[in-house]
Design a protein around this motif. Structure first.
Motif, PDB file in Angstrom:
ATOM      1  N   CYS A  32      23.754 -10.721  -6.048  1.00 43.84           N
ATOM      2  CA  CYS A  32      24.573  -9.515  -6.135  1.00 43.84           C
ATOM      3  C   CYS A  32      24.244  -8.785  -7.434  1.00 43.84           C
ATOM      4  CB  CYS A  32      26.055  -9.869  -6.068  1.00 43.84           C
ATOM      5  SG  CYS A  32      26.570 -11.108  -7.272  1.00 43.84           S
ATOM      6  N   ALA A  33      24.883  -7.670  -7.640  1.00 44.05           N
ATOM      7  CA  ALA A  33      24.682  -6.901  -8.860  1.00 44.05           C
ATOM      8  C   ALA A  33      25.123  -7.745 -10.059  1.00 44.05           C
ATOM      9  CB  ALA A  33      25.460  -5.597  -8.785  1.00 44.05           C
ATOM     10  N   GLN A  34      24.217  -7.968 -10.999  1.00 42.91           N
ATOM     11  CA  GLN A  34      24.458  -8.891 -12.112  1.00 42.91           C
ATOM     12  C   GLN A  34      24.872  -8.212 -13.417  1.00 42.91           C
ATOM     13  OE1 GLN A  34      24.026 -12.401 -12.117  1.00 42.91           O
ATOM     14  NE2 GLN A  34      23.757 -12.343  -9.925  1.00 42.91           N
ATOM     15  N   TRP A  35      24.844  -6.893 -13.476  1.00 39.45           N
ATOM     16  CA  TRP A  35      25.151  -6.190 -14.721  1.00 39.45           C
ATOM     17  C   TRP A  35      26.561  -5.621 -14.651  1.00 39.45           C
ATOM     18  CZ3 TRP A  35      22.082  -6.959 -18.748  1.00 39.45           C
ATOM     19  CH2 TRP A  35      20.800  -7.447 -18.489  1.00 39.45           C
ATOM     20  N   ILE A  43      26.831  -3.444 -11.442  1.00 43.70           N
ATOM     21  CA  ILE A  43      25.783  -2.521 -11.019  1.00 43.70           C
ATOM     22  C   ILE A  43      24.430  -3.219 -11.077  1.00 43.70           C
ATOM     23  CG2 ILE A  43      27.077  -0.509 -11.848  1.00 43.70           C
ATOM     24  CD1 ILE A  43      25.036  -0.407 -14.214  1.00 43.70           C
ATOM     25  N   TYR A  44      23.435  -2.575 -10.473  1.00 44.59           N
ATOM     26  CA  TYR A  44      22.049  -2.994 -10.609  1.00 44.59           C
ATOM     27  C   TYR A  44      21.374  -2.101 -11.637  1.00 44.59           C
ATOM     28  CZ  TYR A  44      22.512  -5.428  -6.101  1.00 44.59           C
ATOM     29  OH  TYR A  44      22.896  -6.254  -5.084  1.00 44.59           O
ATOM     30  N   GLY A  79      22.874   1.083  -3.441  1.00 40.36           N
ATOM     31  CA  GLY A  79      21.674   0.510  -2.838  1.00 40.36           C
ATOM     32  C   GLY A  79      21.234  -0.699  -3.639  1.00 40.36           C
ATOM     33  N   TRP A  80      19.927  -0.902  -3.722  1.00 43.71           N
ATOM     34  CA  TRP A  80      19.333  -2.022  -4.428  1.00 43.71           C
ATOM     35  C   TRP A  80      18.189  -1.497  -5.283  1.00 43.71           C
ATOM     36  CZ3 TRP A  80      20.259  -1.585   0.739  1.00 43.71           C
ATOM     37  CH2 TRP A  80      21.289  -2.367   1.247  1.00 43.71           C
ATOM     38  N   PRO A  81      17.896  -2.137  -6.395  1.00 47.70           N
ATOM     39  CA  PRO A  81      16.787  -1.673  -7.232  1.00 47.70           C
ATOM     40  C   PRO A  81      15.442  -1.948  -6.568  1.00 47.70           C
ATOM     41  CG  PRO A  81      17.798  -3.628  -8.163  1.00 47.70           C
ATOM     42  CD  PRO A  81      18.611  -3.245  -6.980  1.00 47.70           C
ATOM     43  N   PHE A  86      15.419 -10.618  -3.788  1.00 49.02           N
ATOM     44  CA  PHE A  86      16.722 -11.258  -3.668  1.00 49.02           C
ATOM     45  C   PHE A  86      16.643 -12.486  -2.791  1.00 49.02           C
ATOM     46  CE2 PHE A  86      17.694  -6.754  -4.276  1.00 49.02           C
ATOM     47  CZ  PHE A  86      18.614  -6.817  -5.305  1.00 49.02           C
ATOM     48  N   LYS A  87      17.563 -13.415  -3.024  1.00 50.02           N
ATOM     49  CA  LYS A  87      17.776 -14.538  -2.108  1.00 50.02           C
ATOM     50  C   LYS A  87      19.000 -14.169  -1.302  1.00 50.02           C
ATOM     51  CE  LYS A  87      16.004 -17.898  -5.381  1.00 50.02           C
ATOM     52  NZ  LYS A  87      16.341 -18.967  -6.294  1.00 50.02           N
ATOM     53  N   GLY A  88      18.901 -14.204  -0.009  1.00 51.19           N
ATOM     54  CA  GLY A  88      20.045 -13.841   0.820  1.00 51.19           C
ATOM     55  C   GLY A  88      20.122 -12.343   1.041  1.00 51.19           C
ATOM     56  N   ASN A  89      21.305 -11.880   1.404  1.00 49.64           N
ATOM     57  CA  ASN A  89      21.537 -10.464   1.701  1.00 49.64           C
ATOM     58  C   ASN A  89      22.601  -9.902   0.756  1.00 49.64           C
ATOM     59  OD1 ASN A  89      19.766 -10.371   3.974  1.00 49.64           O
ATOM     60  ND2 ASN A  89      21.299 -11.544   5.098  1.00 49.64           N
ATOM     61  N   PRO A  90      22.178  -9.377  -0.381  1.00 51.83           N
ATOM     62  CA  PRO A  90      23.157  -8.871  -1.337  1.00 51.83           C
ATOM     63  C   PRO A  90      23.823  -7.582  -0.868  1.00 51.83           C
ATOM     64  CG  PRO A  90      20.970  -8.304  -2.051  1.00 51.83           C
ATOM     65  CD  PRO A  90      20.818  -9.194  -0.841  1.00 51.83           C
ATOM     66  N   GLU A  91      25.029  -7.369  -1.348  1.00 53.51           N
ATOM     67  CA  GLU A  91      25.748  -6.134  -1.055  1.00 53.51           C
ATOM     68  C   GLU A  91      25.131  -4.996  -1.869  1.00 53.51           C
ATOM     69  OE1 GLU A  91      28.466  -5.527   0.967  1.00 53.51           O
ATOM     70  OE2 GLU A  91      28.133  -7.547   1.748  1.00 53.51           O
ATOM     71  N   PRO A  92      25.086  -3.807  -1.323  1.00 60.12           N
ATOM     72  CA  PRO A  92      24.613  -2.676  -2.125  1.00 60.12           C
ATOM     73  C   PRO A  92      25.621  -2.371  -3.238  1.00 60.12           C
ATOM     74  CG  PRO A  92      25.403  -1.920   0.007  1.00 60.12           C
ATOM     75  CD  PRO A  92      25.441  -3.412   0.036  1.00 60.12           C
ATOM     76  N   ALA A  93      25.117  -1.815  -4.317  1.00 68.67           N
ATOM     77  CA  ALA A  93      25.957  -1.415  -5.451  1.00 68.67           C
ATOM     78  C   ALA A  93      25.298  -0.212  -6.116  1.00 68.67           C
ATOM     79  CB  ALA A  93      26.097  -2.567  -6.444  1.00 68.67           C
ATOM     80  N   LYS A  94      25.997   0.370  -7.076  1.00 71.21           N
ATOM     81  CA  LYS A  94      25.406   1.473  -7.824  1.00 71.21           C
ATOM     82  C   LYS A  94      24.124   0.984  -8.498  1.00 71.21           C
ATOM     83  CE  LYS A  94      29.401   4.226  -9.201  1.00 71.21           C
ATOM     84  NZ  LYS A  94      30.188   4.663 -10.390  1.00 71.21           N
TER      85      LYS A  94
END
Length: 106
Positions: A32-35, A43-44, A79-81, A86-94
């Motif tokens: 997921c977004a780690q920041w 966010i990403y 979205g995603w950067p 990624f491992k798995g299916n992360p949720e989109p984020a800013k």
């Protein structure tokens, strides 16, 4: 066709003025977004070009908090950067696309 030339210009104009934000690395065990922003939103980060340091490689795996200041713009929608695997299916984020990065706290 002229529309292919116009679309990137319009996207740039609608993203807004560059801004400087401070974020900390959350070191979450999910894809997921780690920041984390000061308001708690995750966010990403995405670098604007390959010459910039990749924010996702800055954490040494041991020392937290990792705090960086980045200057750039948010994408228009979640979205995603680009280029991040990624491992798995992360949720989109800013996504914040940065053209400057500075480590404030390693």
């Amino acid at each position: 066709m002229w529309i292919n030339f116009l679309i990137p210009i319009l996207l740039f104009l609608f993203q807004g003025e560059p801004q400087k934000i401070t974020v900390s690395y959350a070191a979450l065990s999910c894809s997921c977004a780690q920041w984390k922003m000061p308001d708690g939103e995750h966010i990403y980060l995405e670098r604007a070009n390959a010459k910039l340091p990749d924010a996702h490689t800055l954490w040494d795996g041991e020392n937290l908090p990792l705090v960086v200041a980045v200057t750039g713009t948010f994408r228009n929608k979640p979205g995603w950067p680009k280029g991040l695997k990624f491992k798995g299916n992360p949720e989109p984020a800013k996504v914040f696309v940065y053209d400057k990065i500075e480590t404030l706290q390693p």
